[in-house]
Design a protein around this motif. Structure first.
Motif, short mmCIF file in Angstrom:
data_model
loop_
_atom_site.label_atom_id
_atom_site.label_comp_id
_atom_site.label_asym_id
_atom_site.label_seq_id
_atom_site.Cartn_x
_atom_site.Cartn_y
_atom_site.Cartn_z
N ASN A 4 -24.98 -7.67 7.10
CA ASN A 4 -26.27 -8.00 6.50
C ASN A 4 -26.79 -6.91 5.55
O ASN A 4 -27.96 -6.52 5.62
N THR A 5 -25.92 -6.40 4.69
CA THR A 5 -26.32 -5.46 3.64
C THR A 5 -25.91 -6.05 2.30
O THR A 5 -24.99 -6.89 2.23
N PRO A 6 -26.55 -5.62 1.21
CA PRO A 6 -26.17 -6.16 -0.10
C PRO A 6 -24.69 -5.93 -0.44
O PRO A 6 -24.01 -6.83 -0.92
N ALA A 7 -24.18 -4.72 -0.16
CA ALA A 7 -22.77 -4.43 -0.49
C ALA A 7 -21.83 -5.30 0.34
O ALA A 7 -20.84 -5.83 -0.17
N ALA A 8 -22.14 -5.46 1.61
CA ALA A 8 -21.29 -6.30 2.48
C ALA A 8 -21.36 -7.75 2.04
O ALA A 8 -20.36 -8.46 2.08
N GLY A 9 -22.54 -8.19 1.58
CA GLY A 9 -22.68 -9.56 1.10
C GLY A 9 -21.81 -9.82 -0.11
O GLY A 9 -21.22 -10.90 -0.25
N LYS A 68 -18.95 -8.22 -0.81
CA LYS A 68 -17.56 -8.26 -0.34
C LYS A 68 -17.25 -9.57 0.38
O LYS A 68 -16.16 -10.11 0.26
N ALA A 69 -18.21 -10.07 1.16
CA ALA A 69 -18.00 -11.34 1.87
C ALA A 69 -17.74 -12.48 0.89
O ALA A 69 -17.01 -13.41 1.20
N GLY A 70 -18.34 -12.39 -0.30
CA GLY A 70 -18.19 -13.44 -1.30
C GLY A 70 -17.03 -13.26 -2.25
O GLY A 70 -16.87 -14.04 -3.18
N TYR A 71 -16.21 -12.21 -2.06
CA TYR A 71 -15.07 -12.00 -2.95
C TYR A 71 -14.17 -13.23 -2.99
O TYR A 71 -13.87 -13.82 -1.96
N THR A 72 -13.71 -13.55 -4.17
CA THR A 72 -12.64 -14.53 -4.31
C THR A 72 -11.31 -13.81 -4.05
O THR A 72 -11.26 -12.57 -3.97
N ALA A 73 -10.25 -14.57 -3.96
CA ALA A 73 -8.93 -13.96 -3.77
C ALA A 73 -8.60 -13.04 -4.94
O ALA A 73 -8.05 -11.95 -4.74
N GLN A 74 -8.97 -13.44 -6.16
CA GLN A 74 -8.68 -12.62 -7.33
C GLN A 74 -9.49 -11.32 -7.30
O GLN A 74 -8.98 -10.25 -7.66
N ALA A 75 -10.74 -11.38 -6.89
CA ALA A 75 -11.57 -10.18 -6.81
C ALA A 75 -11.03 -9.23 -5.75
O ALA A 75 -11.00 -8.01 -5.96
N LEU A 76 -10.61 -9.78 -4.61
CA LEU A 76 -10.06 -8.92 -3.57
C LEU A 76 -8.74 -8.29 -4.02
O LEU A 76 -8.49 -7.11 -3.75
N ALA A 77 -7.92 -9.04 -4.75
CA ALA A 77 -6.67 -8.48 -5.28
C ALA A 77 -6.95 -7.30 -6.20
O ALA A 77 -6.29 -6.25 -6.09
N ALA A 78 -7.93 -7.43 -7.08
CA ALA A 78 -8.30 -6.33 -7.97
C ALA A 78 -8.81 -5.14 -7.15
O ALA A 78 -8.47 -3.98 -7.44
N HIS A 79 -9.62 -5.41 -6.14
CA HIS A 79 -10.17 -4.36 -5.29
C HIS A 79 -9.06 -3.61 -4.55
O HIS A 79 -9.14 -2.38 -4.39
N LEU A 80 -8.04 -4.31 -4.10
CA LEU A 80 -6.94 -3.71 -3.35
C LEU A 80 -5.83 -3.15 -4.25
O LEU A 80 -4.90 -2.52 -3.77
N MET A 81 -5.92 -3.44 -5.55
CA MET A 81 -4.93 -3.02 -6.54
C MET A 81 -3.55 -3.64 -6.28
O MET A 81 -2.52 -2.98 -6.33
N VAL A 82 -3.55 -4.94 -5.95
CA VAL A 82 -2.31 -5.70 -5.80
C VAL A 82 -2.34 -6.84 -6.81
O VAL A 82 -3.39 -7.16 -7.37
N ASP A 83 -1.20 -7.46 -7.05
CA ASP A 83 -1.13 -8.53 -8.05
C ASP A 83 -1.83 -9.81 -7.61
O ASP A 83 -2.44 -10.49 -8.40
N ARG A 84 -1.72 -10.13 -6.31
CA ARG A 84 -2.32 -11.39 -5.86
C ARG A 84 -2.64 -11.33 -4.37
O ARG A 84 -1.93 -10.72 -3.58
N VAL A 85 -3.74 -12.00 -4.06
CA VAL A 85 -4.11 -12.26 -2.68
C VAL A 85 -4.03 -13.77 -2.52
O VAL A 85 -4.60 -14.52 -3.30
N LEU A 86 -3.29 -14.20 -1.52
CA LEU A 86 -3.10 -15.62 -1.26
C LEU A 86 -3.70 -15.96 0.10
O LEU A 86 -3.68 -15.13 1.01
N MET A 87 -4.20 -17.16 0.23
CA MET A 87 -4.65 -17.64 1.52
C MET A 87 -3.89 -18.91 1.85
O MET A 87 -3.84 -19.83 1.06
#
Length: 184
Positions: free
Chosen positions: A70-75, A77-96
């Motif tokens: 329940n913090t703005p930063a956590a909110g 991150k909770a809303g990251y798309t797979a592409q946003a998380l991939a960029a954040h982790l510095m990998v080519d792709r995040v798949l679900m």
């Protein structure tokens, strides 16, 4: 046919991976766990993993952990798309993976579930690339990857056959990591 190949590929990753259990809750930082796993895989393999594969349950547990903070930063991150998380982790792709298989006659079970896999899988390269997992396909007569045959057996029955040649192999187990996620 493709679901069966996917199921076999996940089974290969599962058997070849090094597992670590993780608890994601309002007191944890799931993305920090994943960044540490990416670095650990790179330290073993020599290259950063290109792919992070989430099960549907693991993705939900990640979102739940951030939403509970329940913090703005956590909110954000909770809303990251797979592409946003991939960029954040510095990998080519995040798949679900949301696919299920018939575990019993009346039940369906998630193929990946509460697991997260990290591995190297380059796209479009040949047999000598450093990927952990590769799919090899042979062409059928006349080109293409599959051919369908239809044979009438009698007035009420028809046999449909599909010709397809492929195999998926783990070519190196170095740096394949699995995180099994639970909530507190």
């Amino acid at each position: 046919m493709f679901r069966s190949e996917l199921y076999r590929s996940i089974a290969l990753l599962d058997a070849a991976s090094t597992n670590s259990a993780k608890v994601w809750s309002s007191a944890t930082n799931p993305d920090a766990d994943l960044r540490a796993a990416v670095r650990a895989a790179a330290d073993v393999h020599g290259q950063y993993p290109t792919t992070v594969l989430f099960g549907e349950t693991a993705w939900g547990l990640r979102q739940d952990a951030y939403e509970a903070q329940n913090t703005p930063a956590a909110g954000v991150k909770a809303g990251y798309t797979a592409q946003a998380l991939a960029a954040h982790l510095m990998v080519d792709r995040v798949l679900m993976n949301k696919a299920r298989y018939a575990s019993t006659a009346s039940a369906r079970t998630e193929m990946v579930g509460s697991k997260v896999y990290l591995y190297l899988a380059e796209l479009g390269l040949g047999p000598e690339d450093p990927s952990n997992i590769k799919r090899f396909v042979s062409a059928v007569q006349g080109g293409g990857t599959r051919r369908v045959y239809r044979q009438e057996l009698d007035s009420k029955r028809v046999r449909i056959s599909v010709e397809h040649y492929s195999t998926t192999k783990i070519t190196s187990t170095l740096g394949i990591l699995k995180r099994t996620i639970t909530a507190s």
